[in-house]
Design a protein around this motif. Structure first.
Motif, PDB file in Angstrom:
ATOM      1  N   TYR A 107     -38.044   5.550  32.822  1.00  0.00           N
ATOM      2  CA  TYR A 107     -37.549   6.653  33.535  1.00  0.00           C
ATOM      3  C   TYR A 107     -36.776   5.851  34.790  1.00  0.00           C
ATOM      4  O   TYR A 107     -35.914   6.619  35.257  1.00  0.00           O
ATOM      5  N   ASP A 120     -35.320   3.037  34.866  1.00  0.00           N
ATOM      6  CA  ASP A 120     -34.025   2.659  34.202  1.00  0.00           C
ATOM      7  C   ASP A 120     -32.901   3.704  34.357  1.00  0.00           C
ATOM      8  O   ASP A 120     -31.726   3.632  34.254  1.00  0.00           O
ATOM      9  N   ARG A 121     -33.384   4.934  33.368  1.00  0.00           N
ATOM     10  CA  ARG A 121     -32.525   5.919  33.457  1.00  0.00           C
ATOM     11  C   ARG A 121     -32.021   6.516  34.494  1.00  0.00           C
ATOM     12  O   ARG A 121     -30.723   6.960  34.835  1.00  0.00           O
ATOM     13  N   SER A 122     -32.978   6.761  35.628  1.00  0.00           N
ATOM     14  CA  SER A 122     -32.179   7.137  36.863  1.00  0.00           C
ATOM     15  C   SER A 122     -31.203   6.180  37.595  1.00  0.00           C
ATOM     16  O   SER A 122     -30.386   6.646  38.043  1.00  0.00           O
ATOM     17  N   ARG A 123     -31.460   4.842  37.402  1.00  0.00           N
ATOM     18  CA  ARG A 123     -30.586   3.823  37.890  1.00  0.00           C
ATOM     19  C   ARG A 123     -29.157   3.977  37.100  1.00  0.00           C
ATOM     20  O   ARG A 123     -28.097   3.793  37.415  1.00  0.00           O
ATOM     21  N   ALA A 124     -29.291   4.160  35.642  1.00  0.00           N
ATOM     22  CA  ALA A 124     -28.078   4.487  35.107  1.00  0.00           C
ATOM     23  C   ALA A 124     -27.268   5.761  35.522  1.00  0.00           C
ATOM     24  O   ALA A 124     -25.990   5.580  35.168  1.00  0.00           O
ATOM     25  N   LEU A 125     -28.030   6.626  35.804  1.00  0.00           N
ATOM     26  CA  LEU A 125     -27.166   7.785  36.180  1.00  0.00           C
ATOM     27  C   LEU A 125     -26.783   7.641  37.780  1.00  0.00           C
ATOM     28  O   LEU A 125     -26.023   8.520  38.091  1.00  0.00           O
ATOM     29  N   GLY A 126     -26.986   6.463  38.267  1.00  0.00           N
ATOM     30  CA  GLY A 126     -26.343   6.334  39.880  1.00  0.00           C
ATOM     31  C   GLY A 126     -27.276   6.403  40.667  1.00  0.00           C
ATOM     32  O   GLY A 126     -26.788   6.563  41.985  1.00  0.00           O
TER      33      GLY A 126
END
Length: 303
Positions: free
Chosen positions: A190, A192-198
């Protein structure tokens, strides 16, 4: 759009309330934890109701000249008097305020510093982690008590300085524990996903990492308070506490200096000793109960 945002916020708060209710149900099943909570409730009630239970004027010897000195509880109830004719019960009640205040305030300071250092070092890594961990290790290498004594002697005897000294010397151990937890949390999907979303590092640390280490922080808080109370008692016994404020540590120091042992005036040093013992035991029981409630592995092992 606002309706969706409000609904999402409401769902979040509902989940938090359900989690809190479940944690409270688990805590109530822990008998030692409930005993510790009951003792703490009584201690806090006595500290808050001190102005109603005892007149603070009785703390000053000029107001107790008519009282007998070294009167035992049977002659001057309920806990007798000291060498200056002051009521031991009055000192005990007002001393609970300072002991609890110093313990809680110093622990809050230690946990705030430890959480900031631990989260920043564990999440950011690199040279920031290296610098913060070297500072943490420096504090850990130096023995706690000599460092606290030196700082208290340099800063001077006052409640604020005692809180600062205990807080600033108690944060390294929580910081290392929190950092170890953060090192595992930042690798979760979760995050990594938040980081990928900016999401920024600040957003990730405050919205994802901090809530997930809050249980560890709360459990360490209840286990750090006893250490802070015992540290205040030690510093006050050594004469480094605030001489104008009654505390359980100051009572022990004054009873030793006045020769309560040779006078066989047990009623002067036994009550503060029992008070310190019970409060420290209560916080320890609460901390152990919270650890089991917040850590599923410990809860399953107990079951």
């Amino acid at each position: 759009m606002s309706t969706v945002a409000v609904s999402a916020r409401q769902i979040t708060w509902q989940r938090r309330r359900r989690a809190a209710a479940e944690a409270w149900r688990e805590y109530r099943r822990h008998t030692p934890g409930m005993v510790g909570l009951a003792i703490l409730a009584i201690a806090v009630a006595v500290a808050l109701a001190a102005p109603l239970l005892a007149d603070s004027a009785g703390l000053h010897a000029v107001n107790t000249a008519a009282n007998p000195a070294w009167a035992n509880p049977s002659k001057f109830g309920p806990l007798g008097t000291d060498h200056l004719g002051r009521s031991v019960m009055t000192q005990f009640i007002w001393g609970s305020r300072i002991s609890l205040l110093v313990g809680l305030a110093a622990t809050v300071l230690a946990m705030v510093v430890g959480a900031v250092v631990g989260i920043a070092a564990g999440f950011l890594g690199g040279w920031i982690e290296a610098v913060l961990m070297r500072v943490t290790e420096w504090f850990l290498v130096i023995p706690f008590l000599p460092l606290a004594i030196v700082l208290a002697a340099v800063l001077g005897p006052s409640i604020q300085n005692i809180i600062f000294v205990i807080g600033i010397t108690s944060w390294p151990a929580p910081a290392r524990l929190i950092r170890a937890q953060v090192l595992t949390l930042k690798e979760r999907l979760y995050v990594d996903r938040s980081r990928a979303l900016g999401a920024s590092d600040w957003h990730l640390m405050t919205r994802h990492v901090l809530p997930n280490v809050s249980g560890l922080i709360i459990a360490n808080t209840t286990l750090t308070v006893p250490v802070a109370i015992l540290s205040e008692t030690t510093l006050s016994f050594l004469g480094l506490g605030d001489p104008s404020r009654a505390s359980w540590g100051k009572m022990l120091q004054e009873s030793f200096q006045a020769g309560a042992l040779t006078q066989q005036a047990w009623w002067y040093y036994v009550p503060p000793g029992i008070g310190i013992l019970l409060v420290v035991l209560a916080f320890t029981l609460c901390g152990q109960a919270l650890e089991e409630v917040l850590d599923p592995r410990l809860r399953d092992r107990r079951a």
